[in-house]
Design an enzyme around this catalytic site. Structure first.
Site, PDB file in Angstrom:
ATOM      1  N   LYS A 279      94.303  28.972  40.755  1.00  0.00           N
ATOM      2  CA  LYS A 279      94.085  27.830  41.638  1.00  0.00           C
ATOM      3  C   LYS A 279      92.604  27.630  41.965  1.00  0.00           C
ATOM      4  O   LYS A 279      92.180  26.531  42.278  1.00  0.00           O
ATOM      5  CB  LYS A 279      94.924  27.972  42.907  1.00  0.00           C
ATOM      6  CG  LYS A 279      96.408  27.823  42.582  1.00  0.00           C
ATOM      7  CD  LYS A 279      97.284  27.731  43.809  1.00  0.00           C
ATOM      8  CE  LYS A 279      98.715  27.411  43.428  1.00  0.00           C
ATOM      9  NZ  LYS A 279      99.381  28.529  42.710  1.00  0.00           N
TER      10      LYS A 279
HETATM   11  C1  LIG Z   1     100.494  28.402  41.883  1.00  0.00           C
HETATM   12  C2  LIG Z   1     100.779  29.489  40.901  1.00  0.00           C
HETATM   13  C3  LIG Z   1     101.650  29.289  39.803  1.00  0.00           C
HETATM   14  C4  LIG Z   1     102.417  28.006  39.589  1.00  0.00           C
HETATM   15  O1  LIG Z   1     101.589  26.936  39.231  1.00  0.00           O
HETATM   16  P1  LIG Z   1     102.132  25.418  39.332  1.00  0.00           P
HETATM   17  O2  LIG Z   1     100.936  24.579  39.107  1.00  0.00           O
HETATM   18  O3  LIG Z   1     102.695  25.283  40.723  1.00  0.00           O
HETATM   19  O4  LIG Z   1     103.180  25.245  38.284  1.00  0.00           O
HETATM   20  C5  LIG Z   1     101.821  30.337  38.906  1.00  0.00           C
HETATM   21  N1  LIG Z   1     101.193  31.522  39.077  1.00  0.00           N
HETATM   22  C6  LIG Z   1     100.357  31.758  40.117  1.00  0.00           C
HETATM   23  C7  LIG Z   1      99.732  33.090  40.259  1.00  0.00           C
HETATM   24  C8  LIG Z   1     100.118  30.747  41.067  1.00  0.00           C
HETATM   25  O5  LIG Z   1      99.295  30.993  42.102  1.00  0.00           O
END
Ligand SMILES: *Cc1c(COP(=O)(O)O)cnc(C)c1O
Length: 481
Positions: free
Chosen positions: A121
Site C-alpha cells: 500500500k
Molecule cells: C491490502 C492488502 C491486500 C489486498 O489488496 P487489494 O487491493 O485490497 O485487493 C493484500 N495483501 C496485503 C498485505 C494488503 O495489505
C-alpha cells in the site's frame, strides 16, 4: 483526460471531471467509482521507449510517463518533481523500487513491500501524500483524513501523510487488537498532524464511527473531512506503474507476454493490472488469489457475485484480504459490461441492496472475463499458506508473508509453460510473524530500521466508541491552528 462515474448513464449527460477534482473525493455523487473516459493506448514504440526510460532513468521517470497520460491538470514539471520525490531508494529500499526476485523456472516475486510500512500500500499511498500536499497548497485548503484501520491501510496512510502541510490524519483502530508490531509502527509516530485513536471496540465500531461522521454533511463540510480508502483513483493509478516495471524487468522484447498473480481483497491491486492490460501491456493472465474469503474467486468461477455478511466473513492468517465485499470490483464490471453505467448502477445499487448478490453466469459478458480480459482465479487456506511458506523457504531460501503465500499457492496452480508468472509480494513476513513462526519455527528477519520499535514511546489516545467524542477532538484540533 476526463473522468466519469461507473454509474453514469448516457441520457443524463453526466458531468466529466478532471484528475485534481476527483483526487480529494471518494465516491462519485451517484455512488459510483471514477474511471478515465478511455484507456490511453501504449504502442509498441512507446513501450520500447519506456523500457529505456526505466533502465536508464529509473522507476520515478517511468511513473511520470504513465501518470502524465492520466493527469493533465498538474504542470509537467511539477508532476515530475512529485514522482522524483516519491519513488526514491531512500524510501523504498532499492534503486529498482520494485525488484524481481527469482523463485524457480518461470516464477518470480515482484517486491512491492520495501516501503516505510513494509506492505504494497506504500507504493500508492506515498504518492497520494505528495499529491494531496501539492493540491491542498494550490487551493489554499486543509483536509482532515478520517479513517478506520485494522492494520496495513492506516499505517500506510499515516506514513504517507506525516508532516505534510494542510493534512491531519485521525486514524481509529480497535483497542488492543492489532499486533504489537503494527501498534508500534503506528503509535510511535510523533508528528503533530497524526492522531492515533484506539477505540474500545472492534474494527466495525471504528468503521461505524467514521461513517457516522461522514454522514453528518454539515460537520463534514465545515471540517473538510476526507478519506484515503482504496477506491481513490489516484491510488489505483499509482499501482499501474509497477505492472509496467515488472513486465519490463521480466522480458527483453515486447513480443513476450507475462502473467501476474495478485493476492486480492478489495480488488484494488489487481484492478490496476486490468488498467495496464487495457492500455496494451502484454499481459496473458491476471490471476486473482483469495484466501478463505473467496467472494472474488466465486465470481470468476461461477459468474455469481455474492456479498458476505459479517458472520460469513472469516478472520484468517492473511487478514488484509479478509473482506466481505470487494470495493473496487465495480470498476471491472463496468468495463466488462461494455461501460454500461445504467446496468452497473442496477447491479451494484439496486440488486446488491435487495438481494446481496447478482448473477452474470448466463450473461455473454461473463465468458469474456477470461477470454478478453485475462482474468482467472484461485483460493488458498490457512493450511495452504503454511505449506507454501515452508516450501518457499526450504526449496528457495526465500521467506514470504501470508498474503504473498496465497499468491504463490495459486500461481503454481495456474501458470502456463513459457509464460513468466510474476507474483506480487504484498507484505514482508515480519508483519505477520506469528503465522510465519507457525510455518517455519523461526522468527522472520526484521529490517534494521524496525529493530526495537515496540520499545519506543507511544502517542495514542484511547476513546469509547463515541461519535461525539471524535467529532469534539477533530473540532478542537482544527481550532488550535
Ligand atoms: C491490502 C492488502 C491486500 C489486498 O489488496 P487489494 O487491493 O485490497 O485487493 C493484500 N495483501 C496485503 C498485505 C494488503 O495489505
Amino acid at each position: 483526460m476526463k473522468y466519469l462515474s461507473t454509474r453514469a448513464s448516457g441520457s443524463a449527460a453526466p458531468e466529466r471531471k478532471r484528475f485534481c477534482e476527483i483526487l480529494l473525493e471518494g465516491l462519485a455523487p451517484d455512488g459510483g467509482l471514477y474511471l478515465p473516459e478511455h484507456y490511453p493506448q501504449v504502442s509498441d514504440a512507446t513501450l520500447s521507449q519506456w523500457r529505456t526510460v526505466y533502465h536508464t532513468q529509473g522507476y520515478a521517470a517511468l511513473a511520470f510517463e504513465i501518470l502524465s497520460l492520466y493527469i493533465d491538470d498538474i504542470p509537467a514539471a511539477d508532476l515530475r518533481a512529485i514522482c522524483d520525490k516519491t519513488y526514491t531508494a531512500e524510501v523504498f529500499g532499492t534503486g529498482e523500487i520494485v525488484p524481481l526476485r527469482h523463485l524457480e523456472d518461470g516464477l518470480w516475486l515482484e517486491a512491492l513491500s520495501n516501503g516505510p510500512t513494509l506492505a504494497f500500500k506504500d507504493m500508492a499511498m506515498q504518492l497520494l501524500g505528495n499529491l494531496f500536499e501539492y493540491e491542498l497548497a494550490r487551493r489554499g485548503e486543509e483536509l482532515n483524513i478520517l479513517g478506520a484501520t485494522s492494520g496495513d491501510t492506516g499505517s500506510a496512510a499515516e506514513y504517507a501523510m506525516r508532516g505534510k502541510k494542510g493534512v491531519r490524519v485521525f486514524m481509529t483502530s480497535p483497542f488492543g487488537r492489532m499486533s504489537a508490531f503494527q501498534q508500534a509502527q503506528m503509535f510511535s509516530l510523533m508528528d503533530a498532524n497524526i492522531y492515533n485513536i484506539a477505540v474500545k471496540g472492534v474494527f466495525d465500531d471504528c468503521q461505524d464511527m467514521v461513517k457516522a461522521v461522514s454522514n453528518d454533511l454539515d460537520f463534514k463540510r465545515k471540517y473538510k473531512i476526507g478519506t484515503v480508502n482504496s477506491i481513490n483513483w489516484a491510488r489505483l493509478l499509482a499501482q499501474v506503474v509497477y505492472y509496467f516495471a515488472g513486465y519490463i524487468q521480466a522480458t527483453e522484447t515486447n513480443s513476450q507476454k507475462v502473467s501476474f498473480t495478485v493476492p486480492s481483497g478489495n480488488f484494488g491491486n489487481v484492478c490496476a493490472g486490468h488498467v495496464a492490460r487495457m492500455m496494451g501491456l502484454p499481459i496473458e493472465q491476471l490471476v486473482v488469489a483469495t484466501n478463505e474469503n473467496d467472494v472474488l474467486d466465486e465470481f470468476f468461477r461461477t459468474g455469481v457475485y455474492r456479498v458476505r455478511g459479517s458472520a460469513d466473513t472469516h478472520e484468517t492468517s492473511s487478514p488484509s484480504m479478509d473482506i466481505s465485499k470487494a470495493s473496487n470490483f465495480e470498476r471491472f464490471v463496468f468495463d466488462l459490461l461494455g461501460r454500461d453505467g445504467a446496468r452497473t448502477a442496477d447491479l451494484f445499487g439496486a440488486q446488491l441492496a435487495k438481494a446481496g448478490r447478482f448473477d452474470l453466469s448466463r450473461d455473454p459478458a461473463f465468458v469474456h472475463c477470461a477470454e478478453r480480459y485475462g482474468f482467472i482465479s484461485g483460493k488458498s487456506t490457512h493450511a495452504d499458506r503454511l505449506a507454501t511458506i515452508r516450501d518457499c523457504w526450504t526449496r528457495h531460501g526465500v521467506m514470504i508473508d501470508t498474503h504473498t503465500a496465497d499468491g504463490v499457492k495459486v500461481a503454481l496452480e495456474k501458470r502456463k509453460p513459457g509464460v513468466p508468472m510474476l507474483v506480487l509480494e504484498t507484505a514482508l513476513p515480519i508483519k505477520f510473524a506469528e503465522t510465519v513462526y507457525e510455518a517455519l519455527g523461526r522468527e522472520p528477519d526484521r529490517p534494521a530500521k524496525f529493530v526495537g520499535i515496540e520499545d519506543l514511546p507511544k502517542r495514542v489516545q484511547v476513546m469509547d466508541a463515541d461519535v461525539d467524542a471524535i467529532k469534539a477532538l477533530i473540532a478542537a484540533e482544527c481550532q488550535k491552528s
